[in-house]
Design a protein around this motif. Structure first.
Motif, PDB file in Angstrom:
ATOM      1  N   ALA A  56       0.730  -1.031   0.039  1.00 22.13           N
ATOM      2  CA  ALA A  56      -0.080  -0.067  -0.113  1.00 22.13           C
ATOM      3  C   ALA A  56       0.759   1.153   0.109  1.00 22.13           C
ATOM      4  CB  ALA A  56      -0.946   0.221   1.301  1.00 22.13           C
ATOM      5  N   SER A  57       1.968   1.320   0.791  1.00 22.37           N
ATOM      6  CA  SER A  57       2.705   2.563   0.799  1.00 22.37           C
ATOM      7  C   SER A  57       3.411   2.467  -0.640  1.00 22.37           C
ATOM      8  CB  SER A  57       4.084   2.173   1.903  1.00 22.37           C
ATOM      9  OG  SER A  57       3.477   2.199   3.084  1.00 22.37           O
ATOM     10  N   LEU A  58       3.979   1.433  -1.185  1.00 23.67           N
ATOM     11  CA  LEU A  58       4.518   1.648  -2.400  1.00 23.67           C
ATOM     12  C   LEU A  58       3.713   2.210  -3.545  1.00 23.67           C
ATOM     13  CD1 LEU A  58       6.547  -1.485  -2.446  1.00 23.67           C
ATOM     14  CD2 LEU A  58       7.751   0.578  -2.168  1.00 23.67           C
ATOM     15  N   VAL A  59       2.379   1.699  -3.510  1.00 25.17           N
ATOM     16  CA  VAL A  59       1.519   2.157  -4.509  1.00 25.17           C
ATOM     17  C   VAL A  59       1.209   3.728  -4.247  1.00 25.17           C
ATOM     18  CG1 VAL A  59      -0.987   1.862  -5.359  1.00 25.17           C
ATOM     19  CG2 VAL A  59       0.360  -0.102  -4.837  1.00 25.17           C
ATOM     20  N   ALA A  60       0.928   3.944  -3.024  1.00 26.24           N
ATOM     21  CA  ALA A  60       0.394   5.285  -2.562  1.00 26.24           C
ATOM     22  C   ALA A  60       1.512   6.457  -3.187  1.00 26.24           C
ATOM     23  CB  ALA A  60       0.123   5.566  -0.999  1.00 26.24           C
ATOM     24  N   PHE A  61       2.832   6.055  -2.959  1.00 30.54           N
ATOM     25  CA  PHE A  61       3.970   6.899  -3.374  1.00 30.54           C
ATOM     26  C   PHE A  61       3.920   7.075  -4.710  1.00 30.54           C
ATOM     27  CE2 PHE A  61       6.505   5.173   0.528  1.00 30.54           C
ATOM     28  CZ  PHE A  61       6.114   6.259   1.429  1.00 30.54           C
ATOM     29  N   ILE A  62       3.287   6.524  -5.619  1.00 30.75           N
ATOM     30  CA  ILE A  62       3.408   6.803  -7.081  1.00 30.75           C
ATOM     31  C   ILE A  62       2.877   8.441  -7.357  1.00 30.75           C
ATOM     32  CG2 ILE A  62       2.099   6.402  -9.259  1.00 30.75           C
ATOM     33  CD1 ILE A  62       1.737   3.455  -8.622  1.00 30.75           C
ATOM     34  N   ILE A  63       1.964   8.864  -6.744  1.00 32.49           N
ATOM     35  CA  ILE A  63       1.429  10.125  -6.837  1.00 32.49           C
ATOM     36  C   ILE A  63       2.574  11.265  -6.303  1.00 32.49           C
ATOM     37  CG2 ILE A  63       0.158  12.065  -5.883  1.00 32.49           C
ATOM     38  CD1 ILE A  63      -2.105   9.597  -6.071  1.00 32.49           C
ATOM     39  N   ALA A 103      14.964  18.453  -0.764  1.00 31.51           N
ATOM     40  CA  ALA A 103      14.437  17.287   0.104  1.00 31.51           C
ATOM     41  C   ALA A 103      14.368  15.916  -0.172  1.00 31.51           C
ATOM     42  CB  ALA A 103      13.162  17.497   0.839  1.00 31.51           C
ATOM     43  N   VAL A 104      15.364  15.606  -1.172  1.00 31.33           N
ATOM     44  CA  VAL A 104      15.222  14.063  -2.036  1.00 31.33           C
ATOM     45  C   VAL A 104      16.668  13.693  -1.725  1.00 31.33           C
ATOM     46  CG1 VAL A 104      14.930  12.836  -4.337  1.00 31.33           C
ATOM     47  CG2 VAL A 104      13.249  14.910  -3.568  1.00 31.33           C
ATOM     48  N   ASN A 105      16.776  12.759  -1.002  1.00 41.29           N
ATOM     49  CA  ASN A 105      18.315  12.157  -0.853  1.00 41.29           C
ATOM     50  C   ASN A 105      18.025  10.765  -0.363  1.00 41.29           C
ATOM     51  OD1 ASN A 105      20.967  12.064  -0.056  1.00 41.29           O
ATOM     52  ND2 ASN A 105      21.104  14.308  -0.289  1.00 41.29           N
ATOM     53  N   ILE A 106      19.157  10.599   0.475  1.00 39.62           N
ATOM     54  CA  ILE A 106      19.121   9.089   1.163  1.00 39.62           C
ATOM     55  C   ILE A 106      17.754   8.674   1.806  1.00 39.62           C
ATOM     56  CG2 ILE A 106      20.375   9.568   3.052  1.00 39.62           C
ATOM     57  CD1 ILE A 106      21.582   6.901   2.881  1.00 39.62           C
ATOM     58  N   GLY A 107      17.484   9.785   2.658  1.00 37.44           N
ATOM     59  CA  GLY A 107      16.154   9.704   3.693  1.00 37.44           C
ATOM     60  C   GLY A 107      15.061   9.415   2.536  1.00 37.44           C
ATOM     61  N   THR A 108      14.887   9.841   1.374  1.00 38.92           N
ATOM     62  CA  THR A 108      13.782   9.700   0.507  1.00 38.92           C
ATOM     63  C   THR A 108      13.832   8.055  -0.031  1.00 38.92           C
ATOM     64  OG1 THR A 108      14.173  11.929  -0.249  1.00 38.92           O
ATOM     65  CG2 THR A 108      12.401  10.641  -1.383  1.00 38.92           C
ATOM     66  N   ILE A 109      14.883   7.823  -0.061  1.00 37.12           N
ATOM     67  CA  ILE A 109      15.062   6.245  -0.646  1.00 37.12           C
ATOM     68  C   ILE A 109      14.687   5.464   0.303  1.00 37.12           C
ATOM     69  CG2 ILE A 109      16.628   4.522  -1.521  1.00 37.12           C
ATOM     70  CD1 ILE A 109      18.428   6.877  -2.689  1.00 37.12           C
ATOM     71  N   VAL A 110      15.020   5.778   1.646  1.00 37.62           N
ATOM     72  CA  VAL A 110      14.765   4.744   2.857  1.00 37.62           C
ATOM     73  C   VAL A 110      13.094   4.823   3.004  1.00 37.62           C
ATOM     74  CG1 VAL A 110      14.974   4.825   5.492  1.00 37.62           C
ATOM     75  CG2 VAL A 110      16.924   5.301   4.062  1.00 37.62           C
ATOM     76  N   ALA A 111      12.445   6.063   2.782  1.00 37.79           N
ATOM     77  CA  ALA A 111      11.332   6.141   2.871  1.00 37.79           C
ATOM     78  C   ALA A 111      10.383   5.114   1.884  1.00 37.79           C
ATOM     79  CB  ALA A 111      10.584   7.535   2.962  1.00 37.79           C
ATOM     80  N   LEU A 112      11.177   5.435   0.602  1.00 31.00           N
ATOM     81  CA  LEU A 112      10.371   4.718  -0.526  1.00 31.00           C
ATOM     82  C   LEU A 112      10.374   2.955  -0.374  1.00 31.00           C
ATOM     83  CD1 LEU A 112       9.201   4.499  -3.288  1.00 31.00           C
ATOM     84  CD2 LEU A 112      11.594   4.808  -4.106  1.00 31.00           C
ATOM     85  N   LEU A 113      11.440   2.774   0.214  1.00 31.33           N
ATOM     86  CA  LEU A 113      11.751   1.121   0.289  1.00 31.33           C
ATOM     87  C   LEU A 113      11.208   0.574   1.546  1.00 31.33           C
ATOM     88  CD1 LEU A 113      15.363   0.971  -0.970  1.00 31.33           C
ATOM     89  CD2 LEU A 113      13.489   0.500  -2.088  1.00 31.33           C
ATOM     90  N   PHE A 114      11.334   1.514   2.796  1.00 31.98           N
ATOM     91  CA  PHE A 114      11.006   0.710   4.018  1.00 31.98           C
ATOM     92  C   PHE A 114       9.779   1.587   5.018  1.00 31.98           C
ATOM     93  CE2 PHE A 114      15.595  -0.037   3.250  1.00 31.98           C
ATOM     94  CZ  PHE A 114      15.575  -0.920   3.167  1.00 31.98           C
ATOM     95  N   GLN A 115       9.267   2.474   4.452  1.00 28.43           N
ATOM     96  CA  GLN A 115       8.242   3.213   5.374  1.00 28.43           C
ATOM     97  C   GLN A 115       6.812   2.541   5.582  1.00 28.43           C
ATOM     98  OE1 GLN A 115       7.444   7.476   5.176  1.00 28.43           O
ATOM     99  NE2 GLN A 115       5.268   7.108   4.930  1.00 28.43           N
ATOM    100  N   GLY A 116       6.857   1.507   4.590  1.00 31.16           N
ATOM    101  CA  GLY A 116       5.932   0.409   4.999  1.00 31.16           C
ATOM    102  C   GLY A 116       6.029  -0.668   6.055  1.00 31.16           C
TER     103      GLY A 116
END
Length: 211
Positions: free
Chosen positions: A155-162, A179-192
């Motif tokens: 669900a997190s990955l699908v929601a991140f498309i927008i 505001a796009v850097n390593i933290g964004t990648i971490v959020a994309l891969l692991f927030q869910g």
């Protein structure tokens, strides 16, 4: 009910602080926040105002997913979103006083990842309480339980498309990213994953309610 309200306030503070921390460090924010930061630069508007406008657009998207205008739910989204938007903006400005942007790379990255983890923790708590939700998190919750069989990661990955699309458009126009850097990648891969782990280990007796 009182206990739920207290936990709701705690979760909003945790999430706001996590978002503000990632914005202040500029080492990568959660994707929705990163998209708002880039739009604030594109339109030269206050971050709080952009977060508010972005939230309104997501409220309308949620109504489309639900195939109805649930006015109680939408009012809850607004009640959550307005203080949250300006809380993130205000805390981010406050954190600049501590000069955290001047930290060396390793502690900055660690703090940024902690910020992303705090966002996941806050989302987990108030999604389980489900009194009122930020529209972005309500969007993810709708996808998770109505379309994706309760899977937080998918669900997190699908929601991140927008927000990814918004960031890409801003980059094409401005030729620069904020505001796009390593933290964004971490959020994309692991927030869910952070949300799912918080569901399991943070306030473990708190179950999903009012779905």
């Amino acid at each position: 009910m009182l206990g739920d309200c207290i936990l709701l306030i705690i979760s909003i503070i945790i999430n706001s602080l996590g978002n503000a921390l990632t914005v202040s460090l500029n080492l990568g924010s959660a994707l929705w926040t990163a998209s708002a930061v880039n739009m604030s630069h594109l339109f030269n508007m206050n971050l709080g105002n952009i977060l508010l406008l972005e939230g309104i657009a997501v409220i309308l998207s949620n109504a489309m997913l639900l195939h109805q205008f649930d006015w109680h739910r939408m009012l809850g989204n607004v009640l959550f979103m307005v203080p949250f938007s300006y809380l993130v903006s205000g805390i981010a400005q406050l954190l600049t006083v501590f000069h955290i942007q001047q930290l060396s790379l390793v502690p900055s990255v660690i703090l940024d990842i902690i910020g992303v983890m705090m966002i996941g923790c806050g989302i987990s708590i108030y999604q389980r309480i489900n009194l009122i939700l930020h529209p972005n998190d309500d969007f993810m919750q709708i996808l998770r339980f109505r379309y994706l069989h309760g899977n937080a990661v998918t669900a997190s990955l699908v929601a991140f498309i927008i927000p990814i699309t918004i960031i890409a458009i801003c980059f094409v126009i401005q030729r620069h990213l904020w505001a796009v850097n390593i933290g964004t990648i971490v959020a994309l891969l692991f927030q869910g994953t952070f949300i799912a782990l918080s569901d399991r280990y943070i306030f473990r007796k708190l179950k999903h309610q009012r779905l």
